[in-house]
Design a protein around this motif. Sequence first.
Motif, PDB file in Angstrom:
ATOM      1  N   GLU A 220       0.869  -1.185   0.000  1.00 36.68           N
ATOM      2  CA  GLU A 220       0.000   0.000   0.000  1.00 36.68           C
ATOM      3  C   GLU A 220       0.895   1.220   0.000  1.00 36.68           C
ATOM      4  OE1 GLU A 220      -2.811  -0.038   3.202  1.00 36.68           O
ATOM      5  OE2 GLU A 220      -3.860  -1.832   2.479  1.00 36.68           O
ATOM      6  N   THR A 221       0.706   2.087  -0.977  1.00 29.05           N
ATOM      7  CA  THR A 221       1.484   3.323  -1.138  1.00 29.05           C
ATOM      8  C   THR A 221       2.978   3.099  -0.918  1.00 29.05           C
ATOM      9  OG1 THR A 221       1.066   3.984   1.171  1.00 29.05           O
ATOM     10  CG2 THR A 221      -0.465   4.801  -0.516  1.00 29.05           C
ATOM     11  N   GLY A 222       3.498   2.083  -1.577  1.00 25.27           N
ATOM     12  CA  GLY A 222       4.935   1.851  -1.585  1.00 25.27           C
ATOM     13  C   GLY A 222       5.521   1.234  -0.345  1.00 25.27           C
ATOM     14  N   ARG A 223       4.669   0.648   0.496  1.00 28.24           N
ATOM     15  CA  ARG A 223       5.139  -0.008   1.720  1.00 28.24           C
ATOM     16  C   ARG A 223       4.494  -1.382   1.851  1.00 28.24           C
ATOM     17  NH1 ARG A 223       4.543   5.418   2.906  1.00 28.24           N
ATOM     18  NH2 ARG A 223       6.328   6.415   3.964  1.00 28.24           N
ATOM     19  N   VAL A 224       5.229  -2.331   2.428  1.00 24.56           N
ATOM     20  CA  VAL A 224       4.658  -3.642   2.730  1.00 24.56           C
ATOM     21  C   VAL A 224       3.810  -3.518   3.989  1.00 24.56           C
ATOM     22  CG1 VAL A 224       5.153  -6.014   3.422  1.00 24.56           C
ATOM     23  CG2 VAL A 224       6.572  -4.914   1.672  1.00 24.56           C
ATOM     24  N   VAL A 225       2.540  -3.873   3.873  1.00 22.36           N
ATOM     25  CA  VAL A 225       1.647  -3.792   5.030  1.00 22.36           C
ATOM     26  C   VAL A 225       1.238  -5.173   5.530  1.00 22.36           C
ATOM     27  CG1 VAL A 225       0.778  -1.505   4.415  1.00 22.36           C
ATOM     28  CG2 VAL A 225      -0.394  -3.545   3.533  1.00 22.36           C
ATOM     29  N   LEU A 226       1.502  -6.209   4.726  1.00 22.02           N
ATOM     30  CA  LEU A 226       1.132  -7.558   5.127  1.00 22.02           C
ATOM     31  C   LEU A 226       1.965  -8.542   4.315  1.00 22.02           C
ATOM     32  CD1 LEU A 226      -0.983  -9.063   6.931  1.00 22.02           C
ATOM     33  CD2 LEU A 226      -2.457  -9.177   4.906  1.00 22.02           C
ATOM     34  N   SER A 227       2.411  -9.607   4.960  1.00 19.98           N
ATOM     35  CA  SER A 227       3.141 -10.655   4.248  1.00 19.98           C
ATOM     36  C   SER A 227       2.921 -11.975   4.959  1.00 19.98           C
ATOM     37  CB  SER A 227       4.645 -10.330   4.185  1.00 19.98           C
ATOM     38  OG  SER A 227       5.215 -10.338   5.480  1.00 19.98           O
ATOM     39  N   GLY A 228       3.156 -13.057   4.224  1.00 20.95           N
ATOM     40  CA  GLY A 228       2.993 -14.388   4.793  1.00 20.95           C
ATOM     41  C   GLY A 228       2.788 -15.407   3.699  1.00 20.95           C
ATOM     42  N   SER A 229       2.358 -16.592   4.069  1.00 17.69           N
ATOM     43  CA  SER A 229       2.064 -17.611   3.071  1.00 17.69           C
ATOM     44  C   SER A 229       0.835 -17.199   2.276  1.00 17.69           C
ATOM     45  CB  SER A 229       1.828 -18.960   3.743  1.00 17.69           C
ATOM     46  OG  SER A 229       0.598 -18.943   4.456  1.00 17.69           O
ATOM     47  N   ALA A 230       0.700 -17.765   1.089  1.00 19.22           N
ATOM     48  CA  ALA A 230      -0.477 -17.459   0.268  1.00 19.22           C
ATOM     49  C   ALA A 230      -1.756 -17.840   1.012  1.00 19.22           C
ATOM     50  CB  ALA A 230      -0.389 -18.182  -1.068  1.00 19.22           C
ATOM     51  N   ALA A 231      -1.715 -18.962   1.740  1.00 16.52           N
ATOM     52  CA  ALA A 231      -2.892 -19.400   2.494  1.00 16.52           C
ATOM     53  C   ALA A 231      -3.253 -18.393   3.573  1.00 16.52           C
ATOM     54  CB  ALA A 231      -2.629 -20.766   3.109  1.00 16.52           C
ATOM     55  N   GLU A 232      -2.240 -17.830   4.234  1.00 15.51           N
ATOM     56  CA  GLU A 232      -2.501 -16.836   5.281  1.00 15.51           C
ATOM     57  C   GLU A 232      -3.150 -15.588   4.712  1.00 15.51           C
ATOM     58  OE1 GLU A 232       1.080 -17.922   8.446  1.00 15.51           O
ATOM     59  OE2 GLU A 232       1.463 -16.530   6.781  1.00 15.51           O
ATOM     60  N   LEU A 233      -2.669 -15.135   3.563  1.00 17.65           N
ATOM     61  CA  LEU A 233      -3.279 -13.938   2.982  1.00 17.65           C
ATOM     62  C   LEU A 233      -4.677 -14.229   2.465  1.00 17.65           C
ATOM     63  CD1 LEU A 233      -0.361 -12.800   3.267  1.00 17.65           C
ATOM     64  CD2 LEU A 233      -0.866 -11.450   1.218  1.00 17.65           C
ATOM     65  N   ARG A 234      -4.885 -15.429   1.917  1.00 16.61           N
ATOM     66  CA  ARG A 234      -6.231 -15.792   1.450  1.00 16.61           C
ATOM     67  C   ARG A 234      -7.248 -15.781   2.588  1.00 16.61           C
ATOM     68  NH1 ARG A 234      -3.780 -19.703  -1.985  1.00 16.61           N
ATOM     69  NH2 ARG A 234      -4.031 -21.274  -0.360  1.00 16.61           N
ATOM     70  N   SER A 235      -6.809 -16.147   3.778  1.00 16.34           N
ATOM     71  CA  SER A 235      -7.725 -16.243   4.911  1.00 16.34           C
ATOM     72  C   SER A 235      -7.811 -14.947   5.716  1.00 16.34           C
ATOM     73  CB  SER A 235      -7.295 -17.382   5.840  1.00 16.34           C
ATOM     74  OG  SER A 235      -6.009 -17.132   6.390  1.00 16.34           O
ATOM     75  N   ASN A 236      -7.032 -13.927   5.323  1.00 15.22           N
ATOM     76  CA  ASN A 236      -7.056 -12.653   6.047  1.00 15.22           C
ATOM     77  C   ASN A 236      -8.328 -11.888   5.704  1.00 15.22           C
ATOM     78  OD1 ASN A 236      -6.454  -9.591   6.156  1.00 15.22           O
ATOM     79  ND2 ASN A 236      -4.831 -10.490   7.404  1.00 15.22           N
ATOM     80  N   PRO A 237      -9.139 -11.494   6.689  1.00 12.61           N
ATOM     81  CA  PRO A 237     -10.419 -10.819   6.403  1.00 12.61           C
ATOM     82  C   PRO A 237     -10.255  -9.535   5.588  1.00 12.61           C
ATOM     83  CG  PRO A 237     -10.357 -11.566   8.678  1.00 12.61           C
ATOM     84  CD  PRO A 237      -8.980 -11.775   8.116  1.00 12.61           C
ATOM     85  N   ALA A 238      -9.210  -8.759   5.869  1.00 15.72           N
ATOM     86  CA  ALA A 238      -9.009  -7.508   5.131  1.00 15.72           C
ATOM     87  C   ALA A 238      -8.702  -7.789   3.663  1.00 15.72           C
ATOM     88  CB  ALA A 238      -7.877  -6.705   5.764  1.00 15.72           C
ATOM     89  N   VAL A 239      -7.886  -8.804   3.396  1.00 15.53           N
ATOM     90  CA  VAL A 239      -7.579  -9.183   2.014  1.00 15.53           C
ATOM     91  C   VAL A 239      -8.831  -9.713   1.328  1.00 15.53           C
ATOM     92  CG1 VAL A 239      -6.226 -10.752   0.562  1.00 15.53           C
ATOM     93  CG2 VAL A 239      -5.153  -9.637   2.526  1.00 15.53           C
TER      94      VAL A 239
END
Length: 246
Positions: A220-239
């Motif tokens: 977001e705006t040139g900064r990493v705001v979230l990282s992890g496994s693909a499964a973790e991001l898929r299950s993240n409510p905000a994502v």
Amino acid sequence: MRPPAAAAGAPLLQVRGLHARYGNTPVLHGLDLDLPQGQVTALLGANGAGKTTTLRALCRLSVQTSGRVALGGQAIEACSTEQIARLGVGHVPDGRGTFLGLSTEENLRLGSHARASQQGAEADMERIYGYFPRLRERARQQAGTLSGGEQQMLAIGRALMGRPRLLLLDEPSFGLAPLVVKDIFSIMRRINQEEGVTILLVEQNARLALALAHRAYLLETGRVVLSGSAAELRSNPAVQRAYLGE
């Protein structure tokens, strides 16, 4: 000379404090990235988040950069774009970058110029045609007359002709029909699994990207705001709300 192979479990590409700007306009603000060898990493984010700039910064292509970038443990942040390509980084840019006035075969042969040696180039042409049979059918055809999907296949094939250890893919699904996108992503999975090519994928379709990737970063705006496994991001409510429509 290629950098030494990354040790088992070590990242092939390690990025620390990457800043990038166009003239006086800053875009990236200190990115830290680790790309495990042999895996697919997705870079997600809205338009303007800095995804394309990240790929350009890694190649030192038309952007001013600072920070540390190491490929297989060797610092490459001071290398030229050509040197980075010769060290094993292939880049498929947004817009594909196809040489429209050249034939399909001529485009592919240009891709081999990034290699240190032309030995095995003919065998690699056959390998690319194996992944993309349609390119063999269009070998003598001017690239500018190919369909969008065929041009995307050609752009990927040209990058693979350089025998990259790391492949940077920028929006490979953009403007393509769903069936063509399915074919291309299936081939990218094969290239990763069969050849062990590490891939950094920028893709607006987050669902598609996370289905292919092992790991992911959200910008977001040139900064990493979230990282992890693909499964973790898929299950993240905000994502799920912002990028998966759930």
